[in-house]
Design a protein around this motif. Structure first.
Motif, PDB file in Angstrom:
ATOM      1  N   LEU A  47      69.100 -85.095  21.438  1.00  0.00           N
ATOM      2  CA  LEU A  47      69.059 -86.559  20.926  1.00  0.00           C
ATOM      3  C   LEU A  47      68.306 -87.563  21.471  1.00  0.00           C
ATOM      4  N   ASP A  48      67.624 -88.612  20.661  1.00  0.00           N
ATOM      5  CA  ASP A  48      66.947 -89.335  21.333  1.00  0.00           C
ATOM      6  C   ASP A  48      67.909 -90.735  21.293  1.00  0.00           C
ATOM      7  N   PRO A  49      68.075 -91.220  22.636  1.00  0.00           N
ATOM      8  CA  PRO A  49      68.994 -92.423  22.519  1.00  0.00           C
ATOM      9  C   PRO A  49      68.251 -93.651  22.050  1.00  0.00           C
ATOM     10  N   ASP A  50      66.834 -93.649  22.011  1.00  0.00           N
ATOM     11  CA  ASP A  50      65.922 -94.836  21.553  1.00  0.00           C
ATOM     12  C   ASP A  50      65.856 -94.534  19.964  1.00  0.00           C
ATOM     13  N   SER A  51      66.634 -93.923  19.399  1.00  0.00           N
ATOM     14  CA  SER A  51      66.351 -93.987  17.823  1.00  0.00           C
ATOM     15  C   SER A  51      67.892 -94.222  17.289  1.00  0.00           C
ATOM     16  N   ILE A  52      67.614 -94.433  15.955  1.00  0.00           N
ATOM     17  CA  ILE A  52      68.649 -94.846  15.097  1.00  0.00           C
ATOM     18  C   ILE A  52      68.434 -93.622  13.866  1.00  0.00           C
ATOM     19  N   ILE A  74      64.896 -94.074  12.824  1.00  0.00           N
ATOM     20  CA  ILE A  74      63.871 -95.291  13.285  1.00  0.00           C
ATOM     21  C   ILE A  74      63.708 -95.382  14.838  1.00  0.00           C
ATOM     22  N   ARG A  75      62.640 -95.421  15.601  1.00  0.00           N
ATOM     23  CA  ARG A  75      62.403 -95.199  16.893  1.00  0.00           C
ATOM     24  C   ARG A  75      62.085 -96.653  17.430  1.00  0.00           C
ATOM     25  N   PHE A  76      62.722 -96.937  18.485  1.00  0.00           N
ATOM     26  CA  PHE A  76      62.724 -98.096  19.258  1.00  0.00           C
ATOM     27  C   PHE A  76      61.785 -97.948  20.560  1.00  0.00           C
ATOM     28  N   HIS A  77      61.485 -99.264  21.162  1.00  0.00           N
ATOM     29  CA  HIS A  77      60.676 -99.055  22.445  1.00  0.00           C
ATOM     30  C   HIS A  77      61.416-100.427  23.129  1.00  0.00           C
ATOM     31  N   ALA A  78      61.609-100.301  24.493  1.00  0.00           N
ATOM     32  CA  ALA A  78      62.040-101.699  24.889  1.00  0.00           C
ATOM     33  C   ALA A  78      61.145-101.995  26.071  1.00  0.00           C
ATOM     34  N   VAL A  79      60.655-103.111  25.929  1.00  0.00           N
ATOM     35  CA  VAL A  79      59.945-103.947  26.942  1.00  0.00           C
ATOM     36  C   VAL A  79      60.797-105.098  27.623  1.00  0.00           C
ATOM     37  N   ASP A  80      61.225-105.183  28.878  1.00  0.00           N
ATOM     38  CA  ASP A  80      62.167-106.002  29.470  1.00  0.00           C
ATOM     39  C   ASP A  80      63.373-106.154  28.680  1.00  0.00           C
ATOM     40  N   ILE A  86      59.347 -99.504  16.526  1.00  0.00           N
ATOM     41  CA  ILE A  86      57.965 -98.818  16.813  1.00  0.00           C
ATOM     42  C   ILE A  86      57.607 -98.106  15.546  1.00  0.00           C
ATOM     43  N   GLY A  87      58.288 -97.697  14.858  1.00  0.00           N
ATOM     44  CA  GLY A  87      57.908 -96.802  13.819  1.00  0.00           C
ATOM     45  C   GLY A  87      59.351 -95.934  13.354  1.00  0.00           C
ATOM     46  N   LEU A  88      59.012 -95.246  12.190  1.00  0.00           N
ATOM     47  CA  LEU A  88      60.150 -94.614  11.518  1.00  0.00           C
ATOM     48  C   LEU A  88      59.231 -93.267  11.147  1.00  0.00           C
ATOM     49  N   GLU A  89      60.407 -92.152  11.398  1.00  0.00           N
ATOM     50  CA  GLU A  89      60.072 -90.783  11.022  1.00  0.00           C
ATOM     51  C   GLU A  89      60.936 -90.557   9.872  1.00  0.00           C
ATOM     52  N   ALA A  90      60.490 -90.072   8.760  1.00  0.00           N
ATOM     53  CA  ALA A  90      61.115 -89.405   7.721  1.00  0.00           C
ATOM     54  C   ALA A  90      61.058 -87.806   7.235  1.00  0.00           C
ATOM     55  N   THR A 104      55.568 -93.089  10.257  1.00  0.00           N
ATOM     56  CA  THR A 104      54.769 -94.640  10.142  1.00  0.00           C
ATOM     57  C   THR A 104      53.882 -94.735  11.281  1.00  0.00           C
ATOM     58  N   VAL A 105      53.775 -93.879  12.401  1.00  0.00           N
ATOM     59  CA  VAL A 105      53.278 -94.436  13.624  1.00  0.00           C
ATOM     60  C   VAL A 105      51.562 -94.192  13.525  1.00  0.00           C
ATOM     61  N   GLU A 106      51.144 -93.598  12.712  1.00  0.00           N
ATOM     62  CA  GLU A 106      49.692 -93.336  12.665  1.00  0.00           C
ATOM     63  C   GLU A 106      49.089 -93.853  11.364  1.00  0.00           C
ATOM     64  N   ARG A 107      49.078 -92.717  10.397  1.00  0.00           N
ATOM     65  CA  ARG A 107      48.355 -92.876   9.192  1.00  0.00           C
ATOM     66  C   ARG A 107      49.113 -92.850   7.847  1.00  0.00           C
ATOM     67  N   TRP A 108      50.647 -92.927   7.957  1.00  0.00           N
ATOM     68  CA  TRP A 108      51.425 -93.168   6.924  1.00  0.00           C
ATOM     69  C   TRP A 108      50.999 -92.023   5.878  1.00  0.00           C
TER      70      TRP A 108
END
Length: 146
Positions: A47-52, A74-80, A86-90, A104-108
């Motif tokens: 599991l990716d803790p930075d995703s929903i 749904i992928r997330f990235h934390a800055v501070d 930052i994107g979504l994988e389906a 959705t990260v590159e070419r959709w």
């Protein structure tokens, strides 16, 4: 990570509900599942803790979407202290496994053995755009009036 486990506060829970409603508005037959992952040792390790993660299920096989279930991550990235989507994988699944993917990260672009028909591709892409927007805008009314 399962959406049900990520809904730790009202704001995140509201955004998850908004995404579920968004997909159900475009695809009224869908049933949502906020716990798509099983609770076992092997799954927890991956599991990716930075995703929903949310899955949606059609009542049967959807010939227009070419799947029975859709898993979104749904992928997330934390800055501070700022966390951004930052994107979504389906991915579309049937009893035969994964039939297509969309990132959705590159070419959709959709890739896979059996891609949704063009009209459904556009609906799915639209839902993905809006889902990312939901998580990247602040739904706090107090902040909007400041």
């Amino acid at each position: 990570m399962n959406a049900a486990e990520q809904a730790k506060d009202f704001r995140i829970a509201s955004k998850i509900a908004a995404v579920v409603n968004l997909f159900k508005t475009e695809f009224p037959d869908l049933r949502s599942d906020l716990k798509p992952w099983t609770d076992d040792v092997e799954t927890r390790e991956m599991l990716d803790p930075d995703s929903i993660d949310i899955s949606f299920h059609f009542p049967g096989y959807s010939f227009r979407c070419h799947c029975r279930s859709i898993l979104i991550q749904i992928r997330f990235h934390a800055v501070d202290a700022d966390v951004r989507a930052i994107g979504l994988e389906a991915a579309g699944f049937s009893g035969l496994g994964c039939l297509w993917r969309l990132s959705t990260v590159e070419r959709w672009h959709f890739v896979g053995r059996k891609e949704p028909v063009p009209e459904m591709q556009e609906k799915l892409k639209s839902c993905c755009r809006e889902a990312i927007d939901i998580f990247n805008r602040d739904l706090d009314v107090c902040d909007e009036t400041a």
